[in-house]
Design a protein around this motif. Structure first.
Motif, PDB file in Angstrom:
ATOM      1  N   MET A 188       0.802  -1.197  -0.218  1.00 51.56           N
ATOM      2  CA  MET A 188      -0.005   0.100   0.141  1.00 51.56           C
ATOM      3  C   MET A 188       0.795   1.176  -0.189  1.00 51.56           C
ATOM      4  SD  MET A 188      -3.097  -0.952  -0.088  1.00 51.56           S
ATOM      5  CE  MET A 188      -4.066   0.473   0.300  1.00 51.56           C
ATOM      6  N   LEU A 189       0.397   2.295  -0.489  1.00 46.56           N
ATOM      7  CA  LEU A 189       1.031   3.539  -0.270  1.00 46.56           C
ATOM      8  C   LEU A 189       1.358   4.005   0.903  1.00 46.56           C
ATOM      9  CD1 LEU A 189      -1.053   5.731  -3.297  1.00 46.56           C
ATOM     10  CD2 LEU A 189       1.109   4.281  -3.394  1.00 46.56           C
ATOM     11  N   LYS A 190       2.417   4.790   1.186  1.00 40.64           N
ATOM     12  CA  LYS A 190       3.010   5.061   2.517  1.00 40.64           C
ATOM     13  C   LYS A 190       2.083   6.125   2.682  1.00 40.64           C
ATOM     14  CE  LYS A 190       6.608   7.489   4.655  1.00 40.64           C
ATOM     15  NZ  LYS A 190       8.241   7.920   4.664  1.00 40.64           N
ATOM     16  N   GLU A 191       1.610   6.239   4.158  1.00 42.08           N
ATOM     17  CA  GLU A 191       0.550   7.291   4.687  1.00 42.08           C
ATOM     18  C   GLU A 191       1.739   8.294   5.478  1.00 42.08           C
ATOM     19  OE1 GLU A 191      -2.362   5.578   6.941  1.00 42.08           O
ATOM     20  OE2 GLU A 191      -2.811   3.985   5.422  1.00 42.08           O
ATOM     21  N   VAL A 192       1.395   9.736   5.181  1.00 37.79           N
ATOM     22  CA  VAL A 192       2.036  10.716   5.876  1.00 37.79           C
ATOM     23  C   VAL A 192       1.135  11.858   6.265  1.00 37.79           C
ATOM     24  CG1 VAL A 192       4.344  10.199   4.671  1.00 37.79           C
ATOM     25  CG2 VAL A 192       2.708  11.987   3.622  1.00 37.79           C
ATOM     26  N   ILE A 193       1.392  12.444   7.145  1.00 36.97           N
ATOM     27  CA  ILE A 193       0.443  13.701   7.575  1.00 36.97           C
ATOM     28  C   ILE A 193       0.875  14.933   7.337  1.00 36.97           C
ATOM     29  CG2 ILE A 193      -0.696  14.638   9.488  1.00 36.97           C
ATOM     30  CD1 ILE A 193      -1.705  11.922   8.870  1.00 36.97           C
ATOM     31  N   ALA A 194       0.074  15.852   6.620  1.00 44.30           N
ATOM     32  CA  ALA A 194       0.697  17.132   6.285  1.00 44.30           C
ATOM     33  C   ALA A 194       0.838  18.226   7.480  1.00 44.30           C
ATOM     34  CB  ALA A 194      -0.327  17.795   5.137  1.00 44.30           C
ATOM     35  N   THR A 195       2.200  18.644   7.629  1.00 41.36           N
ATOM     36  CA  THR A 195       2.381  19.467   8.689  1.00 41.36           C
ATOM     37  C   THR A 195       2.703  21.177   8.320  1.00 41.36           C
ATOM     38  OG1 THR A 195       4.729  19.103   8.329  1.00 41.36           O
ATOM     39  CG2 THR A 195       3.450  17.662  10.031  1.00 41.36           C
ATOM     40  N   ARG A 196       2.806  20.887   7.225  1.00 34.07           N
ATOM     41  CA  ARG A 196       2.967  22.624   6.757  1.00 34.07           C
ATOM     42  C   ARG A 196       2.471  22.930   5.034  1.00 34.07           C
ATOM     43  NH1 ARG A 196       6.992  26.958   5.371  1.00 34.07           N
ATOM     44  NH2 ARG A 196       8.630  25.213   4.856  1.00 34.07           N
ATOM     45  N   TYR A 197       1.504  23.788   4.954  1.00 30.12           N
ATOM     46  CA  TYR A 197       1.240  24.123   3.622  1.00 30.12           C
ATOM     47  C   TYR A 197       2.460  25.297   3.175  1.00 30.12           C
ATOM     48  CZ  TYR A 197      -1.093  25.493  -0.633  1.00 30.12           C
ATOM     49  OH  TYR A 197      -1.226  25.636  -1.827  1.00 30.12           O
ATOM     50  N   ILE A 198       3.126  24.870   1.994  1.00 28.06           N
ATOM     51  CA  ILE A 198       4.278  25.759   1.818  1.00 28.06           C
ATOM     52  C   ILE A 198       3.739  27.001   0.969  1.00 28.06           C
ATOM     53  CG2 ILE A 198       6.742  26.117   0.594  1.00 28.06           C
ATOM     54  CD1 ILE A 198       7.234  23.368   1.682  1.00 28.06           C
ATOM     55  N   THR A 199       3.242  26.354  -0.373  1.00 31.02           N
ATOM     56  CA  THR A 199       3.023  27.501  -1.498  1.00 31.02           C
ATOM     57  C   THR A 199       2.063  26.627  -2.636  1.00 31.02           C
ATOM     58  OG1 THR A 199       3.764  28.990  -2.974  1.00 31.02           O
ATOM     59  CG2 THR A 199       4.714  26.961  -2.918  1.00 31.02           C
ATOM     60  N   PRO A 200       1.111  27.474  -2.981  1.00 25.67           N
ATOM     61  CA  PRO A 200       0.322  26.777  -4.350  1.00 25.67           C
ATOM     62  C   PRO A 200       1.488  26.721  -5.548  1.00 25.67           C
ATOM     63  CG  PRO A 200      -0.278  28.877  -3.949  1.00 25.67           C
ATOM     64  CD  PRO A 200       0.489  28.498  -2.811  1.00 25.67           C
ATOM     65  N   LEU A 201       0.917  25.848  -6.237  1.00 25.26           N
ATOM     66  CA  LEU A 201       1.690  25.699  -7.572  1.00 25.26           C
ATOM     67  C   LEU A 201       0.419  25.902  -8.440  1.00 25.26           C
ATOM     68  CD1 LEU A 201       3.756  22.147  -6.700  1.00 25.26           C
ATOM     69  CD2 LEU A 201       4.569  24.401  -6.440  1.00 25.26           C
ATOM     70  N   ARG A 202       0.782  26.976  -9.237  1.00 33.21           N
ATOM     71  CA  ARG A 202      -0.122  27.449  -9.893  1.00 33.21           C
ATOM     72  C   ARG A 202      -0.234  26.997 -11.576  1.00 33.21           C
ATOM     73  NH1 ARG A 202      -3.709  30.705  -7.242  1.00 33.21           N
ATOM     74  NH2 ARG A 202      -2.854  31.647  -5.248  1.00 33.21           N
ATOM     75  N   GLU A 203       0.929  26.366 -11.861  1.00 31.94           N
ATOM     76  CA  GLU A 203       0.861  25.795 -13.349  1.00 31.94           C
ATOM     77  C   GLU A 203      -0.207  24.726 -13.635  1.00 31.94           C
ATOM     78  OE1 GLU A 203       3.300  25.627 -10.977  1.00 31.94           O
ATOM     79  OE2 GLU A 203       4.886  26.852 -11.540  1.00 31.94           O
ATOM     80  N   GLY A 204      -0.771  24.182 -12.508  1.00 25.01           N
ATOM     81  CA  GLY A 204      -1.840  23.273 -12.673  1.00 25.01           C
ATOM     82  C   GLY A 204      -3.244  23.781 -12.436  1.00 25.01           C
ATOM     83  N   GLY A 205      -4.364  23.352 -13.342  1.00 22.15           N
ATOM     84  CA  GLY A 205      -5.328  23.930 -13.120  1.00 22.15           C
ATOM     85  C   GLY A 205      -6.153  23.508 -11.812  1.00 22.15           C
ATOM     86  N   SER A 206      -5.653  22.372 -11.208  1.00 17.42           N
ATOM     87  CA  SER A 206      -6.446  21.966  -9.836  1.00 17.42           C
ATOM     88  C   SER A 206      -5.855  22.804  -8.701  1.00 17.42           C
ATOM     89  CB  SER A 206      -6.255  20.385  -9.828  1.00 17.42           C
ATOM     90  OG  SER A 206      -5.039  19.938  -9.849  1.00 17.42           O
ATOM     91  N   LEU A 207      -4.888  23.481  -9.033  1.00 12.70           N
ATOM     92  CA  LEU A 207      -4.241  24.200  -7.898  1.00 12.70           C
ATOM     93  C   LEU A 207      -3.412  23.196  -6.772  1.00 12.70           C
ATOM     94  CD1 LEU A 207      -3.444  27.424  -7.170  1.00 12.70           C
ATOM     95  CD2 LEU A 207      -5.532  26.888  -5.732  1.00 12.70           C
ATOM     96  N   PRO A 208      -2.569  22.300  -7.323  1.00 11.01           N
ATOM     97  CA  PRO A 208      -1.908  21.545  -6.210  1.00 11.01           C
ATOM     98  C   PRO A 208      -1.050  22.401  -5.254  1.00 11.01           C
ATOM     99  CG  PRO A 208      -0.744  21.314  -8.331  1.00 11.01           C
ATOM    100  CD  PRO A 208      -2.045  22.277  -8.529  1.00 11.01           C
ATOM    101  N   GLY A 209      -0.632  22.010  -4.294  1.00 10.25           N
ATOM    102  CA  GLY A 209       0.242  22.591  -3.381  1.00 10.25           C
ATOM    103  C   GLY A 209       1.558  21.960  -2.907  1.00 10.25           C
TER     104      GLY A 209
END
Length: 251
Positions: free
Chosen positions: A1-22
């Motif tokens: 199974m895919l490794k599971e992690v927990i987000a601890t800090r949102y750094i910045t949006p990546l605006r190149e993608g239409g779905s606004l990944p971060g």
């Protein structure tokens, strides 16, 4: 199974993608490009990323490692961008992350050369999964440490947006008129000879098992997540043997 992690800090949006990944940091000290269940077409985009990314990896392509990222919506409370804040609020729970390839360059067909063999393998794979987002305008390919990496497979397997018509949709030809690697004379026939025999029921069962159950629940027409996993596998298994014969636009 895919490794599971927990987000601890949102750094910045990546605006190149239409779905606004971060770009986020996680509790394993890794840095990931995070794609959200609350963005765009939601969890189906993430399912496509997992199926295609993990299938590509098992077929020998270079793709960033995928993980699931647990997100607490409170992480967005301090975000000044209202769009980002709303995205974080609507994406609590299980999301998708992929290793951030620091220093990678976007692929430019005028600046880099790809062998017919490698181009053929990528074109064949894109035909298999019906990737409509590998054009010269937006290749979704990265050069990292001198090697070509495949990214962004959310716009694949378009038949999963209309399961009743999936069989007919999956039987259509694949057009490479605008494919980013068409100029490199892709040897699709050789790629098919090498790769098609590897796409088996067992391999696809292994790949679809990586999809988190939470992204497969409550899909109309399917009683269980495993029923839906099998629905994802069937068109790919059917396409593998003959899709190279239905590639158009290579002249």
């Amino acid at each position: 199974m895919l490794k599971e992690v927990i987000a601890t800090r949102y750094i910045t949006p990546l605006r190149e993608g239409g779905s606004l990944p971060g770009l986020v940091e996680a509790d394993d000290r890794g840095t990931y490009v995070m794609k959200f269940t609350g963005a765009g077409q939601g969890r189906k985009t993430l399912v496509a990323e997992v199926v295609c990314g993990e299938l590509a990896r098992r077929l020998g392509f270079r793709v960033p490692r995928l993980v699931t990222i647990g997100l607490d919506p409170v992480l967005g409370l301090a975000e000044p961008d209202q769009e980002v804040q709303q995205l974080l609020r609507s994406s609590g729970g299980c999301n998708l992350g992929m290793d951030f390839l620091s220093g990678a360059l976007g692929f430019d067909p005028l600046a880099f050369t790809v062998s017919p063999e490698e181009a053929g393998r990528i074109v064949w794979f894109d035909a298999l999964v019906n990737n409509v987002d590998r054009s010269w305008r937006n290749p979704n390919l990265l050069m990292w440490h001198g090697e070509l990496w495949l990214i962004d497979h959310g716009a694949t397997m378009i038949w999963h947006h209309n399961w009743p018509g999936a069989e007919a949709s999956a039987a259509r030809p694949y057009d490479i008129s605008d494919h980013a690697l068409k100029p490199f004379a892709p040897d699709v026939a050789e790629a098919a000879a090498q790769l098609a025999p590897l796409v088996t029921e067992e391999l696809l069962a292994e790949v679809t098992a990586e999809i988190p159950d939470v992204w497969l629940t409550d899909e109309p027409g399917f009683d269980t997540p495993d029923d839906l996993r099998q629905a994802y596998a069937r068109p790919l298994l059917a396409r593998a043997a003959t899709v190279h014969e239905r590639i158009q636009g290579d002249k």
